[in-house]
Scaffold this active site. Structure first.
Site, mmCIF file in Angstrom:
data_model
loop_
_atom_site.group_PDB
_atom_site.id
_atom_site.type_symbol
_atom_site.label_atom_id
_atom_site.label_comp_id
_atom_site.label_asym_id
_atom_site.label_seq_id
_atom_site.Cartn_x
_atom_site.Cartn_y
_atom_site.Cartn_z
ATOM 1 N N LYS A 265 -8.794 -8.778 3.871
ATOM 2 C CA LYS A 265 -7.598 -7.823 3.510
ATOM 3 C C LYS A 265 -6.900 -8.635 4.819
ATOM 4 C CE LYS A 265 -4.460 -4.287 3.796
ATOM 5 N NZ LYS A 265 -4.531 -2.105 3.763
ATOM 6 N N GLU A 269 0.002 -5.473 4.660
ATOM 7 C CA GLU A 269 0.407 -4.097 5.343
ATOM 8 C C GLU A 269 0.497 -4.376 6.990
ATOM 9 O OE1 GLU A 269 -1.746 -1.332 2.866
ATOM 10 O OE2 GLU A 269 0.111 -0.771 1.822
ATOM 11 N N ARG A 302 -8.380 -10.643 -1.075
ATOM 12 C CA ARG A 302 -7.548 -9.843 -1.326
ATOM 13 C C ARG A 302 -6.953 -10.304 -2.048
ATOM 14 N NH1 ARG A 302 -6.641 -4.733 0.793
ATOM 15 N NH2 ARG A 302 -7.139 -3.181 -1.282
ATOM 16 N N LYS A 337 -6.098 -5.963 -7.550
ATOM 17 C CA LYS A 337 -6.130 -4.498 -8.067
ATOM 18 C C LYS A 337 -5.272 -4.919 -9.663
ATOM 19 C CE LYS A 337 -5.261 -2.015 -3.666
ATOM 20 N NZ LYS A 337 -4.152 -1.211 -2.805
ATOM 21 N N ASP A 342 -0.017 -1.004 -7.145
ATOM 22 C CA ASP A 342 -0.812 -0.216 -6.239
ATOM 23 C C ASP A 342 -1.888 1.105 -7.281
ATOM 24 O OD1 ASP A 342 -2.510 0.125 -4.514
ATOM 25 O OD2 ASP A 342 -1.166 1.529 -2.991
ATOM 26 N N GLU A 370 -6.267 8.462 -5.010
ATOM 27 C CA GLU A 370 -5.140 8.174 -4.128
ATOM 28 C C GLU A 370 -4.353 8.631 -5.181
ATOM 29 O OE1 GLU A 370 -4.849 4.785 -2.295
ATOM 30 O OE2 GLU A 370 -2.816 5.034 -1.309
#
Ligand code: BDP
Length: 684
Positions: A265, A269, A302, A337, A342, A370
């Protein structure tokens, strides 16, 4: 006396028809243990074949079984062939692990009463993907990011000296569904995992997993050469940096010769990455790929990136990655993803799929819930994953589904893969909610064969986990309806990311963070105002629609042809807009929330009907979880409808249940979520 007590105990757990012993769920779907000691022939002894023979001895009740190792160039290495001959079941495979998979397969057929599928005509079962991986978001302090089932399984402080029994149980469960790799640590990775001390621990796990056909992979922090190696930069163009990675990789392979590779990653973020040095994703991924290449390791890079400057977060991955198509090494796979924002309860697929014909791509699903009620709500995710895999990208005309793009059928890939973010922890039942085990199971089964139907997977899981009594089909019904119910009571019609900040559990469509990033705030996503609701991603809006191939781009762009399930994802729609049903958008929205609540209640009734067919312990736990789920469904419905009503100024239709809450107190709700956000949720 002892006998008497035992009898009393049994009575406590007795159903009108049968005695069902209490279970804590720890045996997962591997509960058969009445083997009848028929003849089992194995080609030789080896750690893997001993496991296969042991499984058959423990549980097999059918005809003699012969396992045959046979090289066959036409077969994938892990594939196996089944047939019946002279009253014997023959499993043939080019590899030992293929024979282990075949063993689990015939045991599954036995548990589901489907042994008649083995006939004289050989049938070959072959995996859809080369790498079928769990991604653990486990930290070295044993907390699990977005984990709701206790602590991390990996007892780092005790390793390498003490070895938990659960490591082998974990590997066995994975092998039984064909999972062949595991990324042990969080994508928000600590550089420490690459220290000699930790690599010794990782080696122990790799040694335990190996006989089960499971290889170990690690998430790496891109700044490891600085944080661990003491270099002044992590710039991929720097020779010292590349040299550091090469030496580190060689060190890993000396300990773990079949090490799988890295998951990264980067520049996402706040994580470090090549862009920190003006380099590209391709520069960063290729440097790692070059270090891994001599050992046949892969880099899973990713694509989960988004930036505060973007006008639409959903467009970012496509924008950042498509320009580099063809520039990645052949042992790099872009891990994408399923949805462009998300892991929401429903999203369209990420348009990056199929948009890089010269680059290997893989799907990342999230098994841990999540955004779907943690381990409190039942949400069987196979239908969601199938929805993604069966989506047609039209990248090379019709039938360019995501399944076919990622399994190498549409564009060749030197390696194919699929990943699921694990929902496993130290809870006795592994996944927190007894029914959440079905998601671990479903992920593995789809990774092995993406053509299996959700119905078939649910049936297999129910038969193995609870039994074959026909009444238990009510559980299939519950599972198969559960994901759509969550969509209905949380965010129907294409709404997304309207969670409260605290842990992504409850509703928070009103929440704003003064001065905070807009794309971290729910109003950014729902955009409710006096006219209507929804994110305009049409050509007149953010233009995210244009990242899709035709005919999808036009279909999504037009309010009349956009699927209603994604309407508010792509359009800002007036409250009074007439839906296909003839109702207004507002009325339809109310109805969806109401349907979600009704479904949650129906799940309670369905589960109640199973009391006599399920052991007391698992029965009670699911029953309690369903009470929480129903409470939360009402909470979601009331919060969202009352809040959106402040914009729509419309009445809630008469056939929709009245809210039992008032908006103000709901907006004031704060969560005490223990010391960290994964502790049980308590409303105050
Ligand atoms: C988000 C999670 C965050 C993860 C991130 C990721 O909220 O905890 O680190 O995805 O996938 O869904 O990297």
């Amino acid at each position: 006396m002892k006998k008497h007590i035992a009898w009393l105990l049994a009575c406590l757990l007795v159903s009108p028809f049968q005695i069902i012993l209490a279970e804590d769920g720890s045996r997962l779907w591997l509960r058969q243990d009445n083997g009848t000691q028929t003849e089992i022939v194995v080609p030789k002894t080896s750690p893997t074949l001993n496991l296969a023979a042991g499984e058959l001895r423990r549980a097999w009740q059918g005809n003699p079984v012969t396992l045959v190792l046979k090289a066959d160039k036409r077969m994938k290495k892990e594939a196996f062939t089944l047939r019946q001959t002279d009253g014997k079941v023959i499993i043939t495979s080019p590899s030992e692990v293929g024979l282990l998979y075949g063993t689990y397969h015939i045991l599954r057929l036995q548990a589901t009463r489907s042994l008649s599928e083995i006939t004289e005509v050989p049938v070959t079962c072959s995996p859809s993907y080369d790498l079928r991986l769990l991604n653990h978001w486990d930290n070295l302090d044993r907390s699990v990011e977005r984990g709701y089932a206790g602590k991390s399984l990996w007892e780092w402080d005790e390793l390498p000296l003490h070895v938990s029994d659960r490591y082998a149980e974990y590997a066995r469960a994975n092998a039984s569904i064909g999972i062949n790799g595991t990324v042990l640590n969080n994508v928000n990775a600590s550089a420490q995992i690459l220290s000699p001390e930790y690599l010794e621990k990782v080696k122990v796990l790799a040694d335990i997993f190996r006989p089960y056909g499971i290889r170990v992979f690690l998430s790496v922090n891109f700044a490891s050469p600085m944080q661990l190696g003491g270099l002044s930069t992590a710039d991929p163009a720097d020779k010292q940096v590349a040299g550091w990675w090469k030496r580190k990789v060689n060190e890993i392979y000396r300990l773990i010769p079949d090490f799988g590779g890295f998951l990264v990653k980067a520049n996402s973020e706040g994580q470090p990455g090549p862009q920190d040095y003006g380099r590209t994703h391709a520069d960063g991924a290729n440097m790692l790929a070059d270090a891994l290449k001599p050992h046949k390791g892969v880099v899973m890079w990713r694509s989960f990136v988004y930036s505060p400057d973007s006008d639409d977060r959903a467009k970012q991955a496509y924008k950042e990655f498509v320009p580099f198509d063809g520039q990645f090494r052949s042992n790099v796979i872009i891990q994408i993803k399923n949805g462009p924002v998300d892991f929401q309860p429903r999203e369209p697929f990420t348009p990056l799929f199929g948009a890089m014909p010269h680059t290997a791509q893989m799907v990342e699903f999230q098994i841990t819930q999540e955004y779907l009620g943690f381990a409190n709500h039942v949400a069987f995710l196979s239908p969601m994953w199938k929805e993604c895999l069966e989506s047609d990208t039209y990248c090379r005309g019709a039938n360019s589904t995501i399944a076919r793009v990622t399994d190498g059928s549409v564009y060749p890939q030197s390696v194919t893969a699929i990943a699921g973010v694990s929902n496993i922890g130290t809870d006795a039942n592994w996944c927190g909610h007894p029914l959440a085990q079905a998601n671990w199971y479903a992920f593995g089964r789809l990774a092995w064969n993406h053509e299996l139907s959700s119905e078939a997977i649910a049936r297999e899981w129910v038969c193995q986990t609870y039994g074959t009594d026909p009444h238990l089909q009510a559980l299939d019904t519950l599972l198969l309806a559960s994901r759509e119910a969550v969509v209905d009571y949380m965010m129907p019609l294409g709404l997304h990311h309207i969670f409260s900040f605290s842990g992504h559990y409850g509703p928070g469509p009103w929440q704003t963070m003064p001065g905070g990033r807009p794309d971290w705030q729910p109003p950014y996503y729902h955009r409710a105002d006096s006219i209507g609701i929804g994110f305009d991603r049409t050509t007149a809006g953010s233009d995210a629609v244009s990242q899709y191939n035709e005919p999808l781009a036009s279909q999504y762009n037009d309010l009349r042809t956009c699927p209603e399930s994604l309407l508010l994802w792509f359009h800002h729609v007036p409250w009074t807009y007439r839906m296909k049903s003839g109702r207004t958008l507002w009325d339809e929205l109310c109805l969806h929330y109401d349907t979600g609540v009704k479904q949650a209640r129906r799940f309670q009734t369905l589960w109640d009907s199973l009391q006599s067919y399920v052991d007391a312990e698992r029965y009670e736990l699911v029953k309690q979880k369903l009470i929480i789920q129903t409470r939360d469904a009402v909470w979601w419905k009331d919060a969202c409808l009352l809040y959106f009503q402040t914009f729509s100024r419309q009445r809630i239709p008469l056939d929709v249940e009245r809210p039992i809450h008032e908006l103000e107190p709901l907006m004031q709700l704060r969560f005490r979520i223990g010391n960290h956000e994964n502790a049980p949720l308590i409303l105050n």
